[in-house]
Design an enzyme around this catalytic site. Structure first.
Site, PDB file in Angstrom:
ATOM      1  CG  ASP A  11      -2.061   0.976   1.093  1.00 56.52           C
ATOM      2  OD1 ASP A  11      -2.091   1.736   0.108  1.00 56.52           O
ATOM      3  OD2 ASP A  11      -2.941   0.988   1.978  1.00 56.52           O
ATOM      4  CG  ASP A 105      -2.957   3.651  -3.632  1.00 56.40           C
ATOM      5  OD1 ASP A 105      -3.976   3.102  -4.082  1.00 56.40           O
ATOM      6  OD2 ASP A 105      -2.955   4.288  -2.566  1.00 56.40           O
ATOM      7  CD  GLU A 106      -5.227  -1.522  -0.962  1.00 57.07           C
ATOM      8  OE1 GLU A 106      -5.503  -2.250  -0.002  1.00 57.07           O
ATOM      9  OE2 GLU A 106      -5.945  -0.554  -1.313  1.00 57.07           O
TER      10      GLU A 106
END
Length: 486
Positions: A11, A105-106
């Site tokens: 993350d 983003d993860e």
């Protein structure tokens, strides 16, 4: 559950805000808020400096301004975020063929499937190597969680924030979960959390002690069974390499309610074109066009039309969205519009009859538009925009935080615009904080520009992660929840 912590969850830390700080040297270490800037705007991401002031995601921007009046408020630059995301996902793909992106983003990574980890030592070495590679290639930091299941890996990455690594040793899951809030478990939102709290259950330990039968009675069979397993630390969900998108959509919330029917139609057509651009970027087509309208009183209406076959033709989607709009009453005003496409496919079915009908309809409308002038009638005129309309146009051309280039001063970014002026700070990601200059919004030497890379010369990671240890090690002890130093 796996006997080794070989599921990794990455993350990125305050992704949008951190990317803006990396791109703008003058904002590093300062409060930055990224999101909608109008009266109805919502915070997308806040930097950790802004979070310490009480600002958080999904908060109305107006409330954020009251909490952090001196923060930098920027509109998102999704082209930059997608570029950085592609760089990160490429690094993850080198670790394993099983990478499950959850957002820009993860992502989850199955290290065992990639042969890059099979025990705590090799998993930790891989996680630390990944964090180092991400910082070297993008200039940003990411938090890593390692565990024997997806649920625990995600919980570990949350504990690792910001810029850390947490490994949960197999066998310590229940001890780790017991004191945590029930909200930490997947599927437990505010409503379910309140329901459990009223039943006297606030921690994961409470759920485990209550037993499966009691949880089934409280929240139903399917949810109760899953909730009990998660409370025991059990999660067998695999890492899925491809998550098939079910729809593509775009929407805009307007600072002021739209009352002009012509303006509403124009906005719908603009959104339809943007939606098709996203559709084509994903190499997909769609069969059903969906229109979303949120009116002045917050009532939300959706209308849909199913086409004869999948399409990625902007004209077809635009015309379908326009037809759907005709069935919606917008008299009182419109605060939000959205256009989406569902029923996605990997191919496009050319509907020649529909295209021919569209062509005839467009020709008819063109003829009707030109008829009054040909007959000597009065020509339709477009009213001059009001002063506030001029400012809105300037704000759209020069969005706060977006990139510009000046023929004399070089690359910079917009700090703000108004009253016919635009203020620009001239700096680059790898430069010192730059100077600030103000220009007329119609300055011929100033133009919008593309974002610069965050790292001027990223190192070559083409051979990574070949050097990472992959063999089992002995004598290494790792405690659940241990955090590495940044």
């Amino acid at each position: 559950m796996r006997p080794a912590p070989t599921i990794l969850h990455l993350d990125m830390d305050a992704f949008y805000a951190s990317a803006e700080q990396a791109a703008k040297p003058s904002l590093r270490g300062k409060a930055v808020v990224v999101g909608g800037l109008g009266p109805r705007g919502v915070v997308a991401t806040a930097s950790y400096e802004a979070r310490r002031l009480g600002v958080h995601s999904a908060m109305p921007t107006a409330q954020a301004r009251r909490l952090a009046p001196n923060a930098a408020y920027l509109l998102p630059r999704f082209s930059l975020y997608r570029t950085v995301s592609d760089q990160v996902m490429e690094l993850l793909g080198r670790l394993s063929p099983l990478v499950e992106p959850l957002s820009l983003d993860e992502a989850f990574v199955d290290l065992e499937a990639g042969g890059t980890a099979d025990d705590p030592a090799s998993a930790r070495a891989t996680g630390e190597g990944l964090r180092t590679a991400i910082r070297a290639v993008t200039g940003l930091s990411g938090s890593v969680g390692l565990a024997g299941s997806k649920m625990l890996a995600k919980i570990a990455s949350e504990q690792a924030k910001p810029d850390g690594l947490v490994l949960i040793e197999p066998g310590t899951e229940r001890e780790l979960l017991a004191p945590l809030s029930v909200r930490i478990l997947p599927g437990v939102g505010p409503a379910t959390g309140d329901h459990l709290r009223r039943a006297g259950m606030t921690t994961v330990h409470d759920l485990a002690e209550a037993g499966e039968a009691e949880l089934v009675r409280l929240v139903g069979k399917a949810h109760g069974h899953g909730l009990y397993r998660m409370a025991l630390g059990l999660d067998d969900r695999p890492v899925v390499a491809e998550r098939d998108a079910k729809s593509v959509s775009v929407e805009d919330t307007f600072d002021v309610d739209l009352h002009d029917r012509v303006r509403v139609r124009a906005e719908v057509e603009r959104l339809a074109v943007r939606c098709v651009e996203r559709l084509r970027a994903a190499d997909r087509s769609g069969r059903t066009v969906v229109l979303k309208v949120r009116r002045y009183d917050f009532s939300t209406l959706t209308r849909s039309e199913t086409l004869r076959g999948p399409t990625d033709d902007p004209t077809v989607v635009r015309e379908a969205a326009g037809r759907l709009l005709e069935s919606v009453d917008t008299t009182g005003g419109v605060r939000l519009l959205g256009v989406g496409v569902t029923g996605l496919a990997d191919y496009t079915q050319e509907d020649l009859f529909a295209q021919a009908a569209d062509a005839r309809e467009l020709a008819r409308r063109a003829a009707e538009h030109e008829a009054p002038a040909a007959e000597g009638g009065a020509e339709e005129t477009v009213p001059e925009p009001a002063a506030d309309g001029t400012e809105q146009l300037a704000a759209r051309r020069w969005p706060a935080g977006h990139d510009v280039h000046h023929e004399e001063h070089g690359h910079g970014w917009v700090q703000g615009s108004g009253i016919g002026r635009v203020t620009v700070r001239f700096e680059k990601p790898w430069s010192a904080p730059g100077r600030v200059l103000t220009f007329r919004t119609d300055d011929p030497l100033l133009r919008p520009a593309d974002p610069l890379p965050l790292v001027r010369e990223p190192p070559d990671y083409s051979s990574w992660p070949a050097s990472l240890p992959k063999s089992r090690s002995s004598g290494a002890a790792f405690s659940g929840g241990e955090e590495s130093s940044p």
